[in-house]
Design an enzyme around this catalytic site. Structure first.
Site, mmCIF file in Angstrom:
data_model
loop_
_atom_site.group_PDB
_atom_site.id
_atom_site.type_symbol
_atom_site.label_atom_id
_atom_site.label_comp_id
_atom_site.label_asym_id
_atom_site.label_seq_id
_atom_site.Cartn_x
_atom_site.Cartn_y
_atom_site.Cartn_z
ATOM 1 C CG ASP A 51 -7.429 10.678 -24.398
ATOM 2 O OD1 ASP A 51 -6.429 9.924 -24.370
ATOM 3 O OD2 ASP A 51 -8.580 10.302 -24.091
ATOM 4 C CE LYS B 264 -6.064 2.234 -25.700
ATOM 5 N NZ LYS B 264 -7.051 3.331 -25.765
ATOM 6 C CE1 TYR C 212 -4.243 0.979 -0.293
ATOM 7 C CE2 TYR C 212 -4.448 -1.213 0.685
ATOM 8 C CZ TYR C 212 -5.001 -0.149 -0.015
ATOM 9 O OH TYR C 212 -6.302 -0.223 -0.428
ATOM 10 C CD GLU D 216 -4.742 5.177 0.738
ATOM 11 O OE1 GLU D 216 -4.583 5.788 1.815
ATOM 12 O OE2 GLU D 216 -5.804 4.638 0.420
ATOM 13 C CB THR E 168 -3.702 3.703 -22.520
ATOM 14 O OG1 THR E 168 -3.415 3.825 -23.915
ATOM 15 C CG2 THR E 168 -5.170 4.024 -22.289
ATOM 16 N NE ARG F 215 -5.259 -4.346 -20.386
ATOM 17 C CZ ARG F 215 -5.712 -3.845 -21.524
ATOM 18 N NH1 ARG F 215 -6.581 -2.846 -21.522
ATOM 19 N NH2 ARG F 215 -5.311 -4.323 -22.677
HETATM 20 C C1 LIG Z 1 -8.163 3.573 -24.935
HETATM 21 C C2 LIG Z 1 -8.544 5.008 -24.722
HETATM 22 C C3 LIG Z 1 -8.914 5.480 -23.450
HETATM 23 C C4 LIG Z 1 -9.234 4.588 -22.271
HETATM 24 O O1 LIG Z 1 -8.291 3.745 -21.819
HETATM 25 P P1 LIG Z 1 -8.704 2.532 -20.824
HETATM 26 O O2 LIG Z 1 -7.406 2.069 -20.294
HETATM 27 O O3 LIG Z 1 -9.447 1.544 -21.656
HETATM 28 O O4 LIG Z 1 -9.584 3.108 -19.755
HETATM 29 C C5 LIG Z 1 -9.129 6.847 -23.306
HETATM 30 N N1 LIG Z 1 -9.011 7.681 -24.345
HETATM 31 C C6 LIG Z 1 -8.695 7.264 -25.578
HETATM 32 C C7 LIG Z 1 -8.584 8.251 -26.684
HETATM 33 C C8 LIG Z 1 -8.461 5.905 -25.808
HETATM 34 O O5 LIG Z 1 -8.173 5.500 -27.048
#
Ligand SMILES: *Cc1c(COP(=O)(O)O)cnc(C)c1O
Length: 425
Positions: free
Chosen positions: A211, A240, A65, A67, A237, A246
């Protein structure tokens, strides 16, 4: 030797033990590895993370933990895990040239929730790309917190070029005066003009949030321009194109560091997943290598090769092609829906997803298109000749009513056997 000292007992029971202790779940893990290896993985948001990342994920850091943040934890005994987070933060700042990094978000959606938490209040107007034209659920969809608690206004793509219509973005920003503007998408194959977004945000006094979930791995590898110099905050993320564990991550300007950290913890999350934080640090280490740069360049080349192959087989690539790792394909000229294509490809061991195209006449669960990505196959070592083959296999699968799918599946199996994921294991 440090490595030797840690070798066997470090992450406790190994897989052989799991097979004895819980054969049911061990079977699931073996079968999933087999599934990943035995087909073509073309889902644009997936990849094969490295054994080093998997080792960190399977470590006893999961027990701790922690936090809070390094040096400012709510629990004792954090002096060791602190080191993983400090190293990870330093690596992220260096790799992306960012003032500040936060490695704690559990996922991309959690990172995005923190962005709202740091910069907005419920009810605030947020200008983002519409889901139907490539945006993400967290960009104001009515089924997401972002659409339930905020007032989304959406821009889309130009109907002719199928690229972001920056004039429309500017007009909407002037009309609606959003608190925050979002650049970034989940099904947009082209580069985004971050400088244009910056100038629009400045004109209306909005926060600019990029994003970068899909393409940050290409930025890390130097294959496409970075949003970091332009944005107030960048969320992404780590699993990807970046090919890490993840999870989610945030980069921001120094002036926003406190707000971002407080929004992740304690506003949105409790204890961080320290095994995942360590695995993110490993992924950042890998992403800083020349080999990763070569991979990122290969991902872009391969996506372009796949797009031209699909085009040569009579499919239409939205916007005419791609600048990134993903291709959005309109199947209208072939007379097949996205749903049919996804099912047929699945039967041929080609894993991809149906996807709406801009101004899709079909409902999202049917959709006129498919989305494919080149990251996982590039990680496997495939190049442009294989992309041409994959284009042909997709074409045959998509047009097939059944019989030929067995032959296509056999050819897929032969192709992936030559480029094994996790060779040797
Ligand atoms: C994949 C994605 C997310 C979310 O990611 P998770 O790990 O699935 O919650 C957010 N924004 C965009 C543009 C994405 O492609």
């Amino acid at each position: 030797m440090r490595g030797e000292r840690l070798a066997a007992p470090f992450w406790g029971p190994d897989f052989t033990d799991l097979a004895a202790l819980d054969p049911e779940i061990a079977d699931v893990i073996v079968d999933e590895l087999q599934r990943q290896r035995s087909g073509l993985q073309l889902i644009a948001s997936e990849n094969f993370t490295s054994p080093a990342v998997l080792a960190a994920l399977g470590s006893t850091l999961s027990n701790k933990y922690a936090e809070g943040y390094p040096g400012r934890r709510y629990y004792g005994g954090c002096e060791v895990v602190d080191r993983a987070e400090v190293i990870g933060i330093d690596r992220a700042r260096q790799l992306f040239g960012a003032d500040h990094a936060n490695l704690q978000p559990h996922s991309g959606a959690s990172a995005n929730l923190a962005v709202y938490g740091a910069f907005t209040k419920p009810g605030d107007t947020v200008l983002a790309m519409s889901l139907a034209q490539g945006g993400h659920l967290t960009h104001g969809s009515h089924v997401s917190f972002s659409g339930m608690w905020f007032s989304p206004v959406h821009y889309g793509v130009d109907p002719v070029t199928e690229r972001i219509d920056y004039d429309q973005v500017r007009d909407l920003a002037r009309t609606h005066r959003p608190r925050m503007i979002v650049a970034g998408a989940t099904a947009y194959p082209r580069l985004i003009d971050f400088a244009a977004f910056r100038s629009i945000a400045d004109e209306v006094g909005a926060v600019l949030w990029v994003d970068a979930a899909h393409f940050i791995g290409l930025v890390a590898g130097g294959a496409i321009p970075s949003p970091v110099p332009h944005a107030d905050v960048v969320s992404f993320t780590t699993h990807k194109v970046l090919r890490g564990p993840r999870g989610g991550m945030l980069l921001c300007r120094a002036e926003h560091a406190k707000a971002i950290d407080k929004a992740v913890f304690p506003m949105m999350q409790g204890g961080p997943l320290m095994h995942a934080v360590a695995a993110k640090a490993v992924a950042l280490h890998e992403a800083a290598t020349p080999a990763f740069g070569a991979y990122a360049a290969g991902v872009v080349r391969n996506a372009a090769a796949l797009a031209s192959s699909l085009t040569s087989h009579g499919m239409r690539c939205v916007s005419g092609g791609t600048d990134t790792h993903l291709v959005l394909v309109d199947l209208t000229p072939v007379g097949v829906t996205g749903k049919q294509a996804e099912q047929r490809c699945d039967a041929a061991r080609i894993t991809l997803n149906k996807n709406p195209i801009p101004n899709d006449p079909l409902p999202p669960m049917t959709a006129s298109g498919i989305r494919v990505g080149s990251a996982a196959v590039t990680t496997q070592g495939m190049g442009e000749p294989e992309m041409a083959m994959i284009g042909g296999l997709i074409d045959r699968a998509v047009r097939s009513e059944g019989a030929d799918l067995v032959t296509v599946a056999d050819e897929v199996a032969t192709l992936v056997r030559a480029f094994p994921a996790y060779p040797g294991g």
